[in-house]
Motif scaffolding. Structure first.
Motif: not given
Lengths: 468, 327, 585
Positions: C41-64
Motif C-alpha cells: 500500500x501507499x504512494x511513492x512520489x518522485x519529481x521530474x524537471x521536464x514536462x510530459x509530452x504525450x502518453x503515446x508510446x509511438x510518439x514519445x521522444x524523451x527519457x522518463x
C-alpha cells in the motif's frame, strides 16, 4: 511691494528637486555606484578574472579584517591573516580558517604590475585603492571583501566590474527608445489627419493631368515632370507587386494544400487580387501617418522580446566580442520598446499642435520639421526625463531576468544579473551557508530603488501642480 | 461610435497579419529548428531527421509555411506542437487557464489594495505614512520577482523545519489528493497556493499603481470643482467619493484593457520558481526547443488580445468619460 | 530509478505449475530490504524537471516519458540483471540463438495480461513493431531496428513464440529485442483503419486515463497538465511478477511523478518531504540535504559519488579546413591534440566546475562502464611541460611579441574555441582550458555561441568546415557496445572531427575496422577484448580530447524502502526497482 526674483524653468526644477529628500539621497547613491563602476579597476583589489588553481579558493567567505595587534592588543593598521583550507568530508563543503602564523597588512594605493587595467579602455594603469600587494597574493593570501566564487575570484571586484554592464545597459536601451519614440510619436501626432499618397491610380484622368501640369517653366518643369514619372513608376511597382504577391500566395496555397480546400482559397484570393488591380487602376492608395505609426506600434508590441532575443543572439557572427553582442542585442530590443513612449508623445503633440504658439510659428512660415524640433518636442522634455529615469531601472531588472533564463551576458564578462544567477544556482546554500553571494542582488536592489527615487523627484519637480 | 468601432476592427486585420508574419520571420530566422538537437543523439540516423523535417513541413519555404499556417487559422487550427504532438490549442489551453487564475488573482489583489493605498497617500501627501508606503512599494519593484519567490520558499522550508508545518504551500498549484476534494475545497486549495506567487507579482506592480493613483487624486483634488464642492459645504466624504475619486479613476480604468494579454502571457519567472504550471514554463520550453507553432500560437493569441484590449480600453474610456467622443 | 527484473532461478519452479501464470521472480539481491520486510500500500512520489509530452508510446521522444515509466523504462522480452549487467529473460521465458547467430527465437511467458485483462501474446509485439517501423508515424524507436541500412525483422511463429531475424550477428541483438510491447487490441484496429494518422491522434496528454493500457506495474490514473501524473497499481502485473517470498508485485498502490521546473523547488520539495527521492546534482544541494539529515529535520539516506554519470564533455578539433592549411595541418596532427590534452587540467575542472564531485575522462568509454574501460590505453593527463615539448616538436619554439608561441615562419599558435552559450559548466571548462593554454603560450579565442549554430557547424560536411574547436558533450552509448554507431565509422554523421566522408588517418580506418568487428561479435568477452583494442588505437589517434564528467548522487526519504543495495546504485542502474519499492512508514 517686494521684488520678485525671476527664475528660469530649470532653476525652478532644481530648487524643487532639492526639496525631495529621497530623490537627493538616491542621486547621491547613484553617483557613488556609477563612480565605482567607471573606475572599477581602481576600486577593486583584484582583476575580476584573477584566480589560482593551487589552491582553489572555492566559495571562500569574506576575509576578516583585524584592527588590533594580537600581541600588544593595541590598535594597528588593518591587516588580514593567511587562509587555511580544509574539506569537510561530512558535507563535502570547503572550510576556510585563518592561518594566524601569517599576517598581511592591507596596503592603500597599491600597485599591481602583473595585473594592469584600463580606465574607459584608454588609460592603462595598475594603481589600486587597496589590496594586499602582489607578493602577498603570490603567497596565497587574499583580501575577499565579499568572499569568492567557485573559481576563487574576488566577488567584490567582480561586482564592481559587473556594475559597468548593469548600470549602462539601461541608459543605452533608453536612449534608443527615446530617439525613436520621440521622433515617431511626434511625427504621428503632428501629422495626424494628413493623408499621404503612397501610390497613384494608374489610369485615372487626374493622374495624367497631375503628371503633365506644372506651374513651373523651363528646367524646373522638366525636373517636376521627371519626378512625377518616377512617382508613377513607383506606383506601378506597388500595384504590380501587390497583385503578383496575391497571385503568388494563391499559387503557393493551391500548390501545397489538398484539392478540396482549393475552392476556399480561390474564392478568397481571386476577388482580393481583382480588387487590388482594379483599385490600382482607378483610385489612389492613401494613408494617415498617424494610423501607420500607431499600427506599427501595435505590431511591434506583439513581438515578444524573448523570441526576438533568441533569434538575434543566434544570427550574430560568432567572432564578435560577447559583450558587444549583448549591447547590440539590447539596443535592438529597445528598438521595439519605444511604442509606449510614442503613444504618450503622440497624445501630447496632438494637443500641443493646436496651441497658439505652434499656430503662430506655422503662420510665420517656419518649416514643419522645424516646428516639431523647436517647439513641440521641447514641450515633452519633462515627460521624457521622467520616463527615462523610470525606464532605466526596469532595464536593470530585465538584465537580471535575462541572466536567469540564460540569455544574459557570458563569461569572462560579468554583470549583477549573472552574479545573482550564480547565487540562485547555489540555491538554499546561498542563503544558509554564504549569504554574502547575495550582494549583487542588493546592488540591483539599490540601483533600482535609487533610480526610482530620482525619477519620482524629477516628476514632482517638473510638475507645477506638485510643487511645494 | 459604431463607425469608429468598425474602423478599428478593420484595422485589426492588417495589424494582426503584420504582427504574426513578423513573428514568423523572427522565429524562422534563428538557425536550426526543432529537430536540430536530435542530430546530436547517436541513436538517431540523419535520414530519420530529414524524414521528420519533411513530416513537420519544416523543409518548405518560410512564406509557404506562414500561408499554410494562416489558412489553417481560418479553419480554427493553430497548428501542431512538435514537442507534444498535439494541436497547439490543446497544449496551451490548460496552461492559459492556470495562468489566468494566478494573474487574475493578483490583478484583483493589486487593484483592491493599490487604489485605496494610492488614495490614502494622496490625502496625506509628504507625511511619514506616505513615505513609508512609497518605500515599501519601491522595495517590491526593486527585487527581481524570481529571486523574491526563492527567498520566500527558503523561508517556508526553514519554517517547516522549525515548526513541522507551513502557513503556505511550498510551490505548486494543487495539494496532494486534489482530485478527490469537493469542488469548494478545490477552489480554496488553488487560491491558497496562489497567495504567495500572487503576493510577489503584486509587490512588483504595486508601486506604479499607487504612484499613478496618488498623482491622479492629488491632481483632481486641486481642481476648481472640488474647491467649489467644498465651498458649498458638502461633507468631505461626499466630495472625496462622489467627485474626486470618480474622476481620478478614469485613466486607471483605461489601462484595464491593456491587461488582457497579460492574462494569458502568465506571471513570468515567478511561475518557474513557484512551480506554477502556467504559460511561462511552457513558453520557455517552446522557445528553447523551437516548437514553432506553439510559439506562433502564443504570439498570435497575445497579439489578438493586445489589439482587442486597446480597443476595449478606448471604449471603456468613452463610457466612463463623457467628454471623450470618437468620430 | 532505473530498469530491472528477472529470475532464471524461479523458472523451473513455475514451469511445474504451468496451469497458473509463469511467474517472474524478482531476486532478493536487487533490493536492500530483508525478505518479508516490505509492506503493501501507499504512494511513492518522485519529481521530474521536464514536462510530459504525450502518453503515446509511438510518439514519445524523451527519457522518463509516461510510456517509459509505465513499462519499467521500456523493457520487454528481456531485461538486464543489475548485479551482473547480463541479459536475462523477462517477458520471455527462454531464447534460442541460431547457429549463424542471425536469428533469436524467444518463448513468450504465458499467463501475462494487459491492465484491461486481455492476454499478452506474440501479436502485441508484431503490431508494436509494425507501428514503430511506419515512417509516417515518426517513432523514435524506428532507428533502433536498423543495423546500418538493413532492417531487423520480427516474425510470429505461434501465439507464444517470436523470432527476431538480424541482417548479421549484432552486439545489440538483445537490446533491439528488448522493446516494450503495446496492446495490439487497442492500437491494431485504429492502425488498420486509419493508418499512421490514427495512431498519432491516440493517447495524447488529455486522453481519458481509462483508455490507457499497459503490461507494467502501474497504469496512468490521472494527469494534471504541467503538474503531475499519478499512476495506480495494475492488478494483473502481480499475477506474473513475484518477490523472492512469492508475494505479488508491486507493493505500492500508487506511483506519482511531480513536474518541478526548477532545481531549487525540487530541493525544497525533497527537504520538506513532498517528494520521496531526488538525485542532487550539485555539491550545494548535497550539503543542504546532509545538513537537514544531520539536524534531524529530514529522515533520509544520501549516497554521494555513487558512480560517474554516463555522459561526456570533450573538445573536438576540425580536420577539414581547406581554407586554412596551417590550422588544418595542426588539427590533423595527433601530437597537437595530445599537447592540448596535456593542457586540460581535469583535476581543476572537477574541483571548480563540479565542486570536487566529478571524474576525469581520458577516452570515449564512460568511466561508469567499468567492464569496458581499458586501463592500459594511452592517457595524456595535465602536464604543461609535456605539452610544451610536443608543441616544440611541431616547430613552435619561439615566442612572439605578445608572448605567444609561433613557428619558424612566425605563424602564431592560435585558434577559436566555441561552446553553446548558456551552458555554464562548459563555459567554465572552456575558461580553465583557455587560461591554462595561455600559460604555455597558446592563444585560444573563446566564444560561446547559440546551440543550434554550434550543432550546425559541428555536423557540417565537406572539406572546409566553419569551426576550429568545439566543447560539447554526448550521452548514450550502451553496455553492449559502448562506441557510437555514427561516431566511430568515418562516414557517420557524428564523426565530428572529420566529415570529409572518408578516413584520413590510417588509425581512423583501424578504429572503424574494430568498431564493426565488435559490433558483429555476439560473444561478450570477445567483444570486450575488441573494445580494448579500439581504445588503444583511439588513445594513439586521440580524435577527441575528453575532459571530465560529474558524478551521480542519489537521496531518498527513509519512509520508502526497497532500494538497491549500495553495490548496484549507479547512474546506469539507478537507485532502485520501482516494483520493489514499498512504503515503510
Amino acid at each position: 511691494m517686494g521684488e520678485y526674483e525671476t527664475k528660469s524653468h530649470w532653476q525652478l526644477v532644481w530648487q524643487q528637486f532639492k526639496r525631495h529628500r529621497l530623490a537627493l539621497l538616491g542621486g547621491g547613491i547613484l553617483l557613488v555606484l556609477y563612480t565605482l563602476a567607471a573606475f572599477a579597476g581602481f576600486f577593486s583589489p583584484y582583476d575580476p578574472n584573477f584566480y589560482t588553481l593551487s589552491p582553489v579558493y572555492r566559495y571562500a567567505p569574506p576575509t576578516p579584517i583585524h584592527f588590533r595587534d594580537p600581541d600588544t592588543g593595541r590598535l594597528t593598521r588593518p591587516f588580514v591573516y593567511g587562509i587555511k583550507k580544509t574539506l569537510d568530508l561530512n558535507t563535502f563543503v570547503e572550510r576556510y580558517t585563518e592561518d594566524k602564523t601569517r599576517r598581511y597588512p592591507i596596503l592603500f594605493f597599491v600597485r599591481t604590475p602583473h595585473h594592469p587595467y584600463t580606465i574607459f579602455k584608454v588609460f592603462k594603469t595598475d594603481l589600486r585603492l587597496f589590496g594586499l600587494g602582489e607578493k602577498a597574493t603570490a603567497e596565497g593570501a587574499r583580501l575577499y571583501l565579499l568572499g569568492s566564487d567557485n573559481f576563487g575570484r574576488d566577488l567584490w571586484s567582480r561586482m564592481v566590474y559587473g556594475g559597468q554592464v548593469s548600470l549602462t545597459i539601461g541608459i543605452l536601451a533608453v536612449l534608443v527608445s527615446l530617439v525613436l519614440g520621440l521622433l515617431l510619436g511626434g511625427l504621428s501626432g503632428f501629422y495626424q489627419g494628413t493623408r499621404i499618397h503612397l501610390a497613384l491610380p494608374l489610369i485615372s484622368r487626374r493622374t495624367w493631368s497631375y503628371l503633365a501640369a506644372s506651374e513651373h517653366r523651363g528646367l524646373g518643369r522638366v525636373f517636376r515632370v521627371a519626378f512625377r514619372f518616377v512617382l508613377l513608376a513607383a506606383s506601378l511597382a506597388f500595384w504590380v507587386g501587390l497583385g503578383v504577391g496575391l497571385i503568388y500566395g494563391l499559387w503557393v496555397l493551391t500548390g501545397y494544400s489538398g484539392l478540396g480546400e482549393q475552392v476556399v482559397e480561390t474564392l478568397l484570393l481571386v476577388p482580393a487580387a481583382l480588387w487590388a488591380f482594379s483599385r490600382g487602376l482607378f483610385r489612389p492608395f492613401t494613408f494617415d501617418p498617424d494610423d501607420l505609426v500607431m499600427r506599427l506600434v501595435e505590431i511591434l508590441a506583439a513581438i515578444p522580446g524573448l523570441f526576438l532575443l533568441v533569434t538575434l543572439r543566434s544570427v550574430f557572427p560568432s567572432d564578435i566580442d560577447p559583450l558587444m553582442t549583448f549591447y547590440i542585442v539590447v539596443a535592438i530590443l529597445s528598438l521595439i520598446g519605444w511604442g509606449g513612449l510614442a503613444r504618450t508623445v503622440r497624445g501630447m503633440v496632438l494637443s500641443l499642435r493646436e496651441m497658439d504658439y505652434v499656430t503662430a510659428a506655422r503662420a510665420l512660415g517656419v518649416r514643419e520639421f522645424g516646428i516639431i524640433l523647436r517647439h513641440v518636442l521641447p514641450a515633452t522634455a519633462s515627460y521624457t526625463i521622467v520616463y527615462a529615469s523610470l525606464a532605466i531601472p526596469s532595464f536593470i531588472l530585465a538584465e537580471s531576468g535575462l541572466s536567469f533564463i540564460g540569455f544574459g551576458i557570458t563569461e569572462p564578462y560579468t554583470s549583477w544579473g549573472l552574479l545573482l544567477k550564480a547565487a540562485q544556482d547555489g540555491g538554499f546554500a546561498s542563503f544558509a551557508d554564504r549569504p554574502w553571494v547575495l550582494a549583487p542582488g542588493f546592488a540591483i536592489f539599490l540601483a533600482v530603488l535609487t533610480w526610482n527615487f530620482v525619477g519620482d523627484g524629477l516628476r514632482d519637480a517638473f510638475d507645477p501642480r506638485r510643487r511645494r | 461610435m459604431s463607425a469608429y468601432l468598425v474602423r478599428r476592427l478593420i484595422h485589426l486585420i492588417p495589424t494582426f497579419l503584420g504582427a504574426t508574419f513578423l513573428a514568423f520571420i523572427v522565429l524562422q530566422l534563428a538557425p536550426g529548428d526543432f529537430l536540430t538537437r536530435w542530430a546530436l543523439d547517436p541513436k538517431i540516423r540523419p535520414e530519420t531527421i530529414a524524414l521528420m523535417r519533411h513530416n513537420f513541413g519544416l523543409d518548405r519555404p518560410v512564406l509557404v509555411q506562414y500561408l499554410i499556417w494562416l489558412k489553417n487559422l481560418l479553419h480554427g487550427d493553430l497548428g501542431h506542437s512538435f514537442m507534444y504532438q498535439q494541436p497547439v490549442l490543446e497544449v496551451i489551453w490548460p496552461r492559459i487557464l492556470n495562468s489566468l487564475v494566478l494573474v487574475g488573482f493578483s490583478i484583483l489583489f493589486l487593484y483592491l489594495i493599490g487604489i485605496p493605498i494610492g488614495v490614502y497617500q494622496a490625502l496625506r501627501p509628504y507625511t511619514p505614512g506616505d513615505y513609508a508606503i512609497s518605500f515599501l512599494a519601491y522595495f517590491g519593484i526593486a527585487i527581481p520577482n524570481f529571486f523574491f519567490m526563492l527567498i520566500l520558499i527558503y523561508l517556508l522550508v526553514q519554517f517547516k523545519f522549525a515548526h513541522g508545518w507551513t502557513p503556505f504551500p511550498i510551490g505548486g498549484m494543487t495539494s496532494q489528493g486534489f482530485e478527490h476534494f469537493p469542488q469548494w475545497r478545490q477552489i480554496l486549495d488553488v487560491l491558497w497556493h496562489a497567495v504567495l506567487p500572487a503576493f510577489v507579482v503584486v509587490t512588483a506592480d504595486m508601486s506604479s499603481l499607487t504612484r499613478v493613483m496618488r498623482g491622479l487624486v492629488m491632481e483632481v483634488l486641486g481642481q476648481d470643482y472640488i474647491r467649489t464642492a467644498r465651498a458649498k459645504g458638502l461633507p468631505e466624504r461626499v466630495v472625496l467619493y462622489k467627485h474626486a475619486l470618480r474622476n481620478a479613476i478614469i485613466p486607471v480604468i483605461a489601462t484595464i484593457g491593456g491587461l488582457l494579454p497579460t492574462l494569458i502571457s502568465g506571471a513570468g519567472l515567478v511561475e518557474v520558481v513557484a512551480n506554477w504550471p502556467g504559460m511561462t514554463p511552457l513558453l520557455l520550453d517552446a522557445i528553447n526547443q523551437q516548437d514553432l507553432y506553439v510559439n506562433t500560437g502564443i504570439i498570435a493569441l497575445s497579439t489578438f488580445l493586445l489589439i482587442v484590449g486597446n480597443i476595449l480600453g478606448d471604449l471603456l474610456l468613452a463610457v466612463v468619460d463623457p467628454r471623450i467622443r470618437y468620430g | 530509478m532505473k530498469r530491472s527484473i528477472s529470475g532464471i532461478l524461479a523458472l523451473s519452479l513455475v514451469l511445474a505449475s504451468a496451469a497458473l501464470a509463469q511467474a517472474f521472480t524478482w531476486p532478493a539481491s536487487w533490493t536492500r530490504a530483508k525478505p518479508g520486510e516490505a509492506k503493501r500500500g501507499g504512494t511513492y512520489i518522485e519529481a521530474t524537471i521536464s514536462d510530459f509530452r504525450t502518453m503515446n508510446p509511438f510518439l514519445t521522444a524523451e527519457a522518463g516519458s509516461i510510456p517509459d515509466r509505465m513499462t519499467l523504462n521500456g523493457i520487454g522480452l528481456v531485461t538486464r540483471d543489475p548485479t551482473t549487467g547480463k541479459w536475462i529473460p523477462y517477458m520471455a521465458t527462454s531464447w534460442k540463438v541460431s547457429k549463424d547467430q542471425t536469428e533469436i527465437t524467444f518463448k513468450i511467458r504465458r499467463g501475462m495480461k494487459w491492465s484491461d485483462g486481455q492476454p499478452i501474446t506474440a501479436d502485441d509485439w508484431i503490431m508494436t513493431y509494425r507501428i514503430h517501423m511506419d515512417p509516417k508515424v515518426g517513432s523514435n524507436l524506428r532507428d533502433s531496428f536498423f543495423i546500418g541500412d538493413k532492417v531487423v525483422k520480427v516474425e510470429k511463429i505461434d501465439d507464444y513464440t517470436l523470432r527476431f531475424i538480424y541482417p548479421k550477428p549484432d552486439a545489440e541483438a538483445f537490446a533491439i529485442a528488448s522493446f516494450s510491447p503495446w496492446p495490439a487490441h487497442v492500437f491494431g484496429p485504429v492502425y488498420e483503419k486509419q493508418g499512421a494518422d490514427g495512431i498519432k491522434k491516440m493517447w495524447g496528454l488529455n486522453e481519458d486515463p481509462a483508455k490507457i493500457v499497459t503490461w507494467g506495474p502501474f497504469v496512468v490514473a490521472a494527469y494534471r497538465p504541467g503538474e503531475r501524473v499519478i499512476f495506480k497499481r495494475n492488478p494483473y502485473f502481480g499475477e506474473w511478477n513475484k518477490d523472492a517470498a512469492g508475494n505479488p508485485l508491486p507493493y505500492l498502490d500508487a506511483y506519482q511523478v511531480n513536474i518541478v521546473k526548477d532545481t531549487n523547488a525540487e530541493l525544497a520539495a525533497f527537504l520538506t518531504g513532498e517528494i520521496d527521492q531526488m538525485n542532487p546534482a550539485t555539491v550545494e544541494q548535497i550539503a543542504q540535504i546532509k545538513k537537514a539529515i544531520n539536524a534531524g529535520k529530514l529522515d533520509a539516506t544520501l549516497k554521494v559519488n555513487a558512480s560517474p554519470i554516463a555522459s561526456s564533455q570533450f573538445v573536438v578539433f576540425n580536420w577539414n579546413k581547406k581554407s586554412d592549411p596551417f590550422k588544418e595541418k595542426l588539427f590533423r596532427s595527433a601530437k597537437f591534440r595530445k599537447a592540448m590534452s596535456h593542457l586540460i587540467n581535469r583535476q581543476a575542472v572537477v574541483e571548480v566546475v563540479y565542486g570536487g564531485l566529478g571524474t576525469p575522462m581520458y577516452g570515449s568509454v564512460y568511466p561508469v562502464l567499468t567492464q569496458w574501460i581499458n586501463k592500459d590505453a594511452p592517457k595524456y593527463p595535465y602536464d604543461p611541460e609535456a605539452a610544451k615539448k610536443l608543441l616544440a616538436e611541431l616547430g613552435f619554439t619561439k615566442k612572439d611579441a605578445e608572448g605567444y608561441l609561433a613557428d619558424a615562419q612566425g605563424r602564431r599558435l592560435e585558434f577559436n574555441l566555441a561552446t553553446n552559450a548558456g551552458n555554464k559548466q562548459r563555459e567554465q571548462i572552456a575558461k580553465l582550458f583557455v587560461d591554462e593554454a595561455k600559460k604555455v603560450g597558446v592563444k585560444i579565442n573563446f566564444r560561446p555561441i547559440d546551440f543550434n549554430t554550434l550543432v550546425g557547424q559541428l555536423l557540417s560536411k565537406g572539406p572546409d568546415r566553419p569551426f576550429d574547436a568545439i566543447i560539447i558533450g554526448l550521452t548514450g552509448g550502451g553496455l553492449d557496445w559502448p562506441f557510437g554507431s555514427n561516431v566511430v565509422p568515418c562516414r557517420g554523421n557524428l564523426h565530428m572531427w572529420n566529415r570529409a566522408g572518408t578516413c584520413l588517418d590510417p588509425r581512423e580506418t583501424l578504429m572503424e575496422y574494430y568498431y564493426y568487428k565488435g559490433r558483429t561479435t555476439l560473444d561478450f568477452e570477445k567483444r570486450v577484448q575488441i573494445g580494448y583494442k579500439l581504445q588503444e588505437v583511439e588513445g594513439e589517434l586521440l580524435p577527441i580530447v575528453y575532459i571530465a564528467g560529474p558524478n551521480y548522487h542519489t537521496a531518498w526519504n527513509n519512509r520508502i524502502g526497497g532500494w538497491h543495495p549500495d553495490k548496484i546504485i549507479s547512474s546506469i542502474w539507478g537507485s532502485g526497482e520501482l516494483p520493489l519499492l514499498f512504503r515503510a512508514k
